[in-house]
Design a protein around this motif. Structure first.
Motif, PDB file in Angstrom:
ATOM      1  N   ASP A  91       0.835  -1.202   0.000  1.00 22.82           N
ATOM      2  CA  ASP A  91       0.000   0.000   0.000  1.00 22.82           C
ATOM      3  C   ASP A  91       0.868   1.250   0.000  1.00 22.82           C
ATOM      4  N   THR A  92       0.208   2.396  -0.225  1.00 26.85           N
ATOM      5  CA  THR A  92       0.931   3.666  -0.380  1.00 26.85           C
ATOM      6  C   THR A  92       1.648   4.067   0.901  1.00 26.85           C
ATOM      7  N   GLY A  93       0.982   3.899   2.053  1.00 29.88           N
ATOM      8  CA  GLY A  93       1.623   4.266   3.314  1.00 29.88           C
ATOM      9  C   GLY A  93       2.876   3.453   3.582  1.00 29.88           C
ATOM     10  N   GLU A  94       2.851   2.160   3.249  1.00 31.30           N
ATOM     11  CA  GLU A  94       4.012   1.302   3.458  1.00 31.30           C
ATOM     12  C   GLU A  94       5.186   1.697   2.565  1.00 31.30           C
ATOM     13  N   CYS A  95       4.893   2.314   1.442  1.00 29.26           N
ATOM     14  CA  CYS A  95       5.931   2.669   0.479  1.00 29.26           C
ATOM     15  C   CYS A  95       6.571   4.023   0.767  1.00 29.26           C
ATOM     16  N   GLN A  96       5.973   4.829   1.630  1.00 32.79           N
ATOM     17  CA  GLN A  96       6.487   6.175   1.856  1.00 32.79           C
ATOM     18  C   GLN A  96       7.919   6.207   2.408  1.00 32.79           C
ATOM     19  N   PRO A  97       8.296   5.381   3.402  1.00 36.44           N
ATOM     20  CA  PRO A  97       9.693   5.411   3.877  1.00 36.44           C
ATOM     21  C   PRO A  97      10.693   5.084   2.771  1.00 36.44           C
ATOM     22  N   LEU A  98      10.349   4.141   1.910  1.00 36.64           N
ATOM     23  CA  LEU A  98      11.240   3.799   0.805  1.00 36.64           C
ATOM     24  C   LEU A  98      11.364   4.961  -0.164  1.00 36.64           C
ATOM     25  N   VAL A 119      -0.642   1.892  -6.904  1.00 36.35           N
ATOM     26  CA  VAL A 119      -1.926   1.691  -7.581  1.00 36.35           C
ATOM     27  C   VAL A 119      -2.030   0.271  -8.116  1.00 36.35           C
ATOM     28  N   GLU A 120      -3.260  -0.070  -8.470  1.00 37.03           N
ATOM     29  CA  GLU A 120      -3.499  -1.371  -9.098  1.00 37.03           C
ATOM     30  C   GLU A 120      -3.093  -1.324 -10.574  1.00 37.03           C
ATOM     31  N   ARG A 121      -3.104  -2.474 -11.169  1.00 35.63           N
ATOM     32  CA  ARG A 121      -2.665  -2.585 -12.561  1.00 35.63           C
ATOM     33  C   ARG A 121      -3.600  -1.818 -13.499  1.00 35.63           C
ATOM     34  N   GLN A 122      -4.889  -1.948 -13.283  1.00 35.33           N
ATOM     35  CA  GLN A 122      -5.844  -1.281 -14.162  1.00 35.33           C
ATOM     36  C   GLN A 122      -5.730   0.239 -14.047  1.00 35.33           C
ATOM     37  N   ALA A 123      -5.559   0.741 -12.833  1.00 32.38           N
ATOM     38  CA  ALA A 123      -5.438   2.184 -12.643  1.00 32.38           C
ATOM     39  C   ALA A 123      -4.166   2.714 -13.298  1.00 32.38           C
ATOM     40  N   LEU A 124      -3.102   1.935 -13.265  1.00 35.02           N
ATOM     41  CA  LEU A 124      -1.865   2.386 -13.892  1.00 35.02           C
ATOM     42  C   LEU A 124      -2.005   2.432 -15.413  1.00 35.02           C
ATOM     43  N   THR A 137      -7.431  11.875 -12.036  1.00 35.73           N
ATOM     44  CA  THR A 137      -7.930  11.277 -10.802  1.00 35.73           C
ATOM     45  C   THR A 137      -7.545   9.804 -10.816  1.00 35.73           C
ATOM     46  N   VAL A 138      -6.762   9.395  -9.823  1.00 33.74           N
ATOM     47  CA  VAL A 138      -6.198   8.030  -9.795  1.00 33.74           C
ATOM     48  C   VAL A 138      -6.669   7.338  -8.527  1.00 33.74           C
ATOM     49  N   SER A 139      -6.996   6.061  -8.654  1.00 36.51           N
ATOM     50  CA  SER A 139      -7.415   5.258  -7.509  1.00 36.51           C
ATOM     51  C   SER A 139      -6.175   4.579  -6.919  1.00 36.51           C
ATOM     52  N   SER A 140      -5.808   4.963  -5.702  1.00 33.41           N
ATOM     53  CA  SER A 140      -4.615   4.394  -5.055  1.00 33.41           C
ATOM     54  C   SER A 140      -5.032   3.403  -3.972  1.00 33.41           C
ATOM     55  N   ILE A 141      -4.108   2.534  -3.581  1.00 35.82           N
ATOM     56  CA  ILE A 141      -4.380   1.518  -2.564  1.00 35.82           C
ATOM     57  C   ILE A 141      -4.181   2.154  -1.196  1.00 35.82           C
ATOM     58  N   LEU A 142      -5.228   2.104  -0.407  1.00 35.48           N
ATOM     59  CA  LEU A 142      -5.215   2.778   0.883  1.00 35.48           C
ATOM     60  C   LEU A 142      -4.683   1.885   1.999  1.00 35.48           C
ATOM     61  N   ARG A 143      -5.038   0.602   1.985  1.00 33.14           N
ATOM     62  CA  ARG A 143      -4.650  -0.291   3.067  1.00 33.14           C
ATOM     63  C   ARG A 143      -4.164  -1.615   2.505  1.00 33.14           C
ATOM     64  N   ARG A 144      -3.191  -2.183   3.181  1.00 32.41           N
ATOM     65  CA  ARG A 144      -2.604  -3.456   2.763  1.00 32.41           C
ATOM     66  C   ARG A 144      -3.682  -4.538   2.752  1.00 32.41           C
ATOM     67  N   PRO A 145      -3.848  -5.268   1.661  1.00 34.74           N
ATOM     68  CA  PRO A 145      -4.872  -6.318   1.614  1.00 34.74           C
ATOM     69  C   PRO A 145      -4.495  -7.503   2.504  1.00 34.74           C
ATOM     70  N   ARG A 146      -5.521  -8.242   2.876  1.00 34.98           N
ATOM     71  CA  ARG A 146      -5.316  -9.418   3.720  1.00 34.98           C
ATOM     72  C   ARG A 146      -5.108 -10.645   2.844  1.00 34.98           C
ATOM     73  N   ILE A 147      -4.224 -11.544   3.286  1.00 37.19           N
ATOM     74  CA  ILE A 147      -3.904 -12.756   2.529  1.00 37.19           C
ATOM     75  C   ILE A 147      -4.813 -13.883   3.004  1.00 37.19           C
ATOM     76  N   GLY A 148      -5.566 -14.472   2.091  1.00 34.81           N
ATOM     77  CA  GLY A 148      -6.415 -15.608   2.403  1.00 34.81           C
ATOM     78  C   GLY A 148      -6.151 -16.748   1.436  1.00 34.81           C
ATOM     79  N   THR A 159      -9.284   0.707  -1.840  1.00 37.99           N
ATOM     80  CA  THR A 159      -8.707   1.768  -2.672  1.00 37.99           C
ATOM     81  C   THR A 159      -9.403   3.092  -2.415  1.00 37.99           C
ATOM     82  N   GLN A 160      -8.759   4.156  -2.817  1.00 37.58           N
ATOM     83  CA  GLN A 160      -9.312   5.492  -2.609  1.00 37.58           C
ATOM     84  C   GLN A 160      -8.973   6.364  -3.821  1.00 37.58           C
ATOM     85  N   PRO A 161     -10.000   6.961  -4.455  1.00 40.05           N
ATOM     86  CA  PRO A 161      -9.702   7.855  -5.591  1.00 40.05           C
ATOM     87  C   PRO A 161      -9.042   9.142  -5.106  1.00 40.05           C
TER      88      PRO A 161
END
Length: 452
Positions: A246-253, A277-282, A309-320, A329-331
């Motif tokens: 997600d975007t927040g996780e990428c900010q330190p990098l 962002v997701e593949r479709q949004a990119l 206007t771009v839809s970005s990933i707001l929170r890390r998805p859960r693995i199932g 996601t959030q526009p």
């Protein structure tokens, strides 16, 4: 031999026996007394010849033996024998079984010795192969050590194998389907191999929709499941371990790479937004971008110059299981405040790959902010790839190696003063380092980070 014959025959009839001289020993002299011969006794020539022969025989026994002359000095017969022996050896059949007790060694006819236990085979069953004889129970496979009872076997050098044992040991297996790689129409073993990882697989897997990791490009083995990212991409477990989601996780990098640019005397004064962002949004953002370098159909990163206007990933998805769940996601409306609107990066990629894409796209932004907008697209992409490669090098190589052998001759004198930009404490793992080496290999061989 005359003296021996005469000695065995004895004296002739009518001839008196002749005595040997009698020795008389005195105090001062030793004298031979001549035998008394009758006046009418004729000379004994035969006895004299006998004495002479005995003396000659005794003298020959005392003499040392004469050294034998070499056979090659004037000995025509020996020369002929030698030539005949060489010719016979050349005419020998090389496939005749070797018998260590040949008739020339005075062994019984049909005598055979086992090539394994070295014992006599006798008159029972035996095998004849590899130029030797064997007991049936002594002819064993070099792999499983069991007796080879089949009529066909495989020979590697001087080591026999069951055909199946040899295949298990030496026939290549596919790393995807885990089966033996089949032969082609010409009877040759044909397979594909990854140029970096060395993964071998059957050619048909390139067309049977076998999943391939979108990061390291390894094909999914049948005994392993890759993570599905939900947009047609799959991620192997090694790459998933350091994936940025997600975007927040990428900010330190992102900020560490901006610091890297500053250490290269290439500080970015404007605050350029960065979104995961997701593949479709990119892909949609790429279609709306009217300017900038040409992008390939599969894109991993983008430097925007237009308002969108771009839809970005707001929170890390859960693995199932093998899927990602609860993707939020959030526009976000991007407004243009300078020559660069935002930097977009595809989510779900390993940290080093994400960072190399950021370094690549930031270089596009730096060139636009500094007024280099009319560069040849190929030249601009090459410059961005250089920065991506240098950042990866700073992450995976020890600092001492970088200081001793700088990667480029045009780097600033202050480039050796900044620390590694790794956001992980304690350095990177061996797996992550190997991934970084693979990404550097991709760049060196012409693959484009931002435009994959």
């Amino acid at each position: 031999m005359k003296w021996l014959c005469a000695f065995l025959k004895g004296t002739k009839p009518g001839e008196p026996n002749r005595r040997r001289p009698r020795v008389i020993t005195g105090e001062e002299n030793t004298l031979w007394q001549e035998p008394v011969r009758p006046k009418d006794d004729p000379p004994r020539h035969d006895n004299e010849e006998l004495d002479r022969a005995i003396a000659q025989s005794l003298a020959e026994d005392v003499k040392p033996p004469k050294p034998k002359e070499p056979a090659y000095k004037g000995d025509n017969n020996n020369d002929e024998d030698l030539a005949r022996a060489i010719q016979d050896s050349l005419n020998m059949n090389p496939y005749m079984p070797y018998n260590p007790y040949a008739p020339s060694q005075a062994q019984p006819r049909g005598y055979r010795v086992c090539g394994s236990c070295k014992n006599e085979i006798g008159h029972g069953h035996y095998l004849s192969c590899m130029g030797m004889y064997w007991h049936p129970q002594c002819f064993r496979c070099s792999a499983c050590s069991h007796a080879i009872r089949e009529t066909e076997f495989t020979l590697l050098g001087s080591d026999p194998y069951h055909k199946l044992c040899y295949k298990e040991l030496h026939h290549p297996k596919c790393d995807v389907c885990l089966q033996f790689i089949p032969t082609n129409r010409s009877g040759l073993i044909e397979y594909r191999a990854h140029p970096f990882w060395g993964q071998k697989y059957c050619p048909l897997h390139e067309h049977d929709r076998t999943p391939r990791c979108c990061s390291c490009e390894k094909m999914e083995p049948r005994n392993t499941k890759y993570m599905s990212l939900g947009d047609g991409r799959s991620l192997c477990m090694e790459c998933l371990g350091s994936a940025v989601m997600d975007t927040g996780e990428c900010q330190p990098l992102y900020h560490s790479i901006r610091d890297y640019y500053e250490g290269m005397n290439m500080k970015l004064d404007q605050q350029i937004p960065m979104l995961l962002v997701e593949r479709q949004a990119l892909n949609e953002a790429m279609e709306g971008e009217s300017k900038g370098p040409h992008h390939m159909p599969e894109t991993r990163g983008l430097c925007l110059s237009e308002e969108q206007t771009v839809s970005s990933i707001l929170r890390r998805p859960r693995i199932g299981g093998n899927r990602l769940l609860d993707m939020r996601t959030q526009p976000q409306k991007l407004t243009r405040r300078c020559e660069v609107t935002a930097i977009l990066v595809l989510y779900g990629l390993p940290r080093l790959l994400t960072g190399s894409i950021l370094a690549h796209e930031l270089m596009h932004g730096w060139l636009r902010l500094k007024g280099y907008r009319n560069l040849n697209p190929e030249v601009e992409e090459g410059i961005c790839q250089v920065m991506s490669y240098l950042w990866l090098e700073s992450e995976i190589l020890p600092a001492s190696s970088r200081y001793a052998q700088p990667s480029t001759s045009y780097a600033s004198s202050s480039s050796s003063s900044y620390p590694p930009t790794s956001s992980k404490k304690g350095g990177i793992s061996h797996t992550e380092k190997k991934l970084g080496e693979f990404f550097m290999h991709q760049i060196a061989n012409g693959h484009i980070n931002g435009l994959w």
